[in-house]
Design a protein around this motif. Structure first.
Motif, mmCIF file in Angstrom:
data_model
loop_
_atom_site.group_PDB
_atom_site.id
_atom_site.type_symbol
_atom_site.label_atom_id
_atom_site.label_comp_id
_atom_site.label_asym_id
_atom_site.label_seq_id
_atom_site.Cartn_x
_atom_site.Cartn_y
_atom_site.Cartn_z
ATOM 1 N N CYS A 75 38.918 -1.274 -17.474
ATOM 2 C CA CYS A 75 37.755 -0.717 -17.313
ATOM 3 C C CYS A 75 37.857 0.125 -18.836
ATOM 4 N N GLY A 76 36.417 -0.313 -19.364
ATOM 5 C CA GLY A 76 36.677 0.001 -21.470
ATOM 6 C C GLY A 76 35.960 -0.960 -21.732
ATOM 7 N N ALA A 97 34.895 2.296 -14.937
ATOM 8 C CA ALA A 97 35.645 3.366 -14.420
ATOM 9 C C ALA A 97 35.800 3.633 -13.013
ATOM 10 N N LYS A 146 40.622 2.622 -19.414
ATOM 11 C CA LYS A 146 41.178 1.956 -16.830
ATOM 12 C C LYS A 146 42.314 1.434 -17.115
ATOM 13 N N THR A 187 36.517 11.288 -20.908
ATOM 14 C CA THR A 187 35.334 9.986 -21.835
ATOM 15 C C THR A 187 34.718 11.333 -22.612
ATOM 16 N N TYR A 225 38.439 9.792 -15.953
ATOM 17 C CA TYR A 225 37.840 8.861 -17.030
ATOM 18 C C TYR A 225 36.533 9.083 -17.331
ATOM 19 N N PRO A 233 33.362 0.566 -19.781
ATOM 20 C CA PRO A 233 33.220 1.997 -18.835
ATOM 21 C C PRO A 233 32.579 2.610 -18.001
ATOM 22 N N ARG A 267 39.201 5.475 -27.417
ATOM 23 C CA ARG A 267 38.402 4.274 -26.953
ATOM 24 C C ARG A 267 39.714 3.948 -25.944
#
Length: 192
Positions: free
Chosen positions: A125-126, A154, A98, A88, A84, A151, A95
């Motif tokens: 998650c995010g 994650a 996870k 990112t 992740y 985030p 956008r």
């Protein structure tokens, strides 16, 4: 909703079939289109390639797309790397959420994802705006979306997957390590 899927393996096939059955328009690379076709097909893309290839295929995804990252990078000895963070960092214009990384593809092939009378919960998650897009896709698979944080959390979800996979490979019932939210006495585990 139009959902592109980068990947043609077990997770891509299983989740794609579930979303098609729920009425979504799905294009999977290698099956119904190229990586570029699938990466620009709709507002959501499922990243279902091996974690080692995740950053490499990001060039095929349109900017501002909601990307669902279901990859796991479990190392020998059941350690973990964190795809992740790499995803990112490589594409901050996406956008990324996870999600869907805790269950084997066989779970997504089942006709129901209700176990012991409870729908499977899918932690996400995010960024909040991206989780709002992904949550209905979780619900469409008969599951409960679980907001597990931003985030920065994650990596915890990725570590949880590696830990559980290590237990499963050792022959343990990984699900048995978590007891229900409330004990028989009715006390919340969080108040102890």
């Amino acid at each position: 909703m139009r959902i592109g899927i980068l990947g043609a393996g077990n997770m891509a096939t299983a989740l794609g079939a579930g979303w098609r059955a729920a009425g979504h328009d799905v294009m999977a690379s290698g099956r119904s289109g190229s990586l570029a076709d699938a990466g620009r097909f709709g507002p959501v893309v499922l990243l279902a390639v091996p974690a080692t290839a995740a950053v490499e295929v990001l060039a095929h995804i349109a900017p501002d797309t909601v990307v669902i990252d279901c990859t796991n990078a479990v190392t020998p000895g059941f350690g973990v790397e964190h795809p992740y963070a790499a995803i990112t960092a490589a594409r901050p214009d996406l956008r990324v959420v996870k999600a869907f990384n805790l269950c084997h593809d066989s779970v997504w092939r089942q006709p129901s994802r209700v176990f012991g009378g409870r729908p499977l919960a899918v932690p996400m998650c995010g960024p909040a705006s991206a989780k709002e897009v992904v949550a209905p896709l979780v619900t469409d698979l008969g599951c409960t979306p679980l907001d597990a944080g931003g985030p920065e959390r994650a990596a915890l979800l990725e570590s949880t997957a590696a830990f559980a996979i290590g237990l499963w490979f050792a022959g343990a019932d990984a699900q048995a390590i978590l007891q229900p939210t409330h004990t028989d006495s009715g006390d919340s585990l969080l108040t102890r």
